[in-house]
Design an enzyme around this catalytic site. Structure first.
Site: not given
Ligand code: MG
Length: 382
Positions: A136, A162, A164, A189, A216, A241, A265, A293
């Site tokens: 990520s 991934k 952000k 995400d 996400e 999430d 998670k 995570g």
């Molecule tokens: Mg997330």
């Protein structure tokens, strides 16, 4: 198992590379480590991965410490049970505080599997020898910095990246990464940063053309209907999430069609038993899952590897090696990814030796039922 002693440690580790999400930037991580000791002297370790600040969810290191010392420790101390569920039952009536519970659940499962001589993954019903790890990447100062980070992680062998995203940092960086890596397994995400409005709909319509594996948590945690509407309008899978904290949230997600992928998670859902139950429900509904995570240290990271070995974890999990984030691990051997794969340990428990002396030496705050007066009033039974 009868729990005879409980110790807690607040440990901070600096991040090798500071990390920015839609809500904030951080340079270090502070987690609470939980050590349970049973009547035979066997220990089990768990990690409370609550962030320092209430930006991911409501819980923080401070709230988790309070709940742990005032409620969880007194409830668990002296408790007895054959199975993890027997011990987890002692905190059933505590509402919320999933991160705090998850740390204790991890310690119970580690203790249980060590007692039985079983690897944690096997105790949970895992079927894989290795887990595919993704990384990520946070919001970087510039697109060039982001492209450089993607290069570093691809060179390390991670097959999935991934990114952000947040309003103002979405279509442009995604297009730049996609242009440089046409075949990369890429997903984004937003950590719930987008309002449910026409501007956001336009952003997701544009991202829909970028061949993303998933988008996400675009909207806030409680926006299940907004997620369902978006999922009906775009071809890219929506993944939830923050919206799925309890099994009831997952059932609502399925019934509303609020997403086609679930990020499990362990911390967000209150521990390994709930995470496993969520996995089972998702598999029945045909929803692939992966393990997200919270920048876990080695103890929590190893538990994430173990749960990721279950058969429904069909997408790469955020279980990269500890070395991606930290200079040193708190377990030996450290959790490591080789060419984007993490081997699921076969040794009992989490399969790693916990470096207790380092934890004792470097913790900023500790609690020990063998040394301290245990808060009694808040425990009031009944
Ligand atoms: Mg997330």
């Amino acid at each position: 198992m009868r729990i005879e002693r409980i110790r807690l440690f607040v440990l901070r580790q600096d991040l090798r590379h500071s990390f920015e999400t839609s809500s904030h930037r951080k340079s270090g991580i502070e987690h609470i480590l939980v050590e349970l000791t049973d009547a035979e002297g066997q220990t089990g370790w768990g990690e409370v991965a609550a962030p320092s600040d209430p930006y991911f969810g409501a819980e923080t290191t401070v709230t988790a410490w309070e709940i742990a010392t005032r409620y969880l420790v007194p409830a668990l101390l002296g408790a007895e049970g054959e199975e993890p569920a027997d011990l987890e039952a002692v905190w059933e009536r505590i509402r919320g505080h999933e991160f705090a519970k998850a740390g204790f659940s991890g310690a119970v499962w580690d203790l249980y599997s060590r007692t039985r001589g079983l690897a944690l993954a096997a105790a949970l019903g895992g079927t894989r020898d290795e887990v595919v790890a993704g990384v990520s990447l946070g919001i970087e100062p510039s697109i060039d910095d982001l492209l450089a980070q993607v290069e570093v992680q691809r060179a390390a062998g991670y097959p999935r990246v991934k990114l952000k995203i947040a309003p103002g940092w979405d279509v442009e960086p995604v297009r730049a990464v996609r242009a440089a890596h046409p075949d990369l397994d890429l997903h984004v995400d937003a950590n719930g940063a987008y309002p449910d409005d026409a501007d956001s709909a336009a952003v997701f319509a544009r991202l829909d053309g970028e061949g993303l594996t998933m988008i996400e948590q675009p909207f806030g945690p409680r926006e299940l209907v907004a997620h369902a509407v978006l999922q009906s309008r775009i071809g890219t899978d929506v993944c939830l999430d923050e919206s799925v904290v309890a099994l009831g949230d997952l059932r609502s997600m399925i019934r509303l069609g609020a997403g086609r992928v679930l990020n499990i998670k362990v911390s967000r859902m209150g521990g390994l038993s709930v995470a496993r139950a969520a996995h089972d429900i998702a598999v029945d509904a045909g929803i692939p899952v992966w393990c997200g995570g919270m920048h876990e240290f080695g103890v929590g990271r190893a538990a994430n590897v173990a749960i990721s070995s279950l058969p429904g974890f069909l997408l790469p999990s955020d279980v990269s090696g500890s070395d991606k984030y930290y200079a040193a691990d708190i377990v030996d051997p450290p959790v490591r990814a080789e060419s984007g794969l993490v081997t699921v340990p076969s040794a009992p428990g989490i399969g790693h030796e916990v470096l207790v002396e380092r934890i004792e030496r470097e913790s900023s705050r500790t609690f020990d039922t063998a040394a301290a007066h245990v808060h009694g009033s808040a425990l009031a039974r009944g």
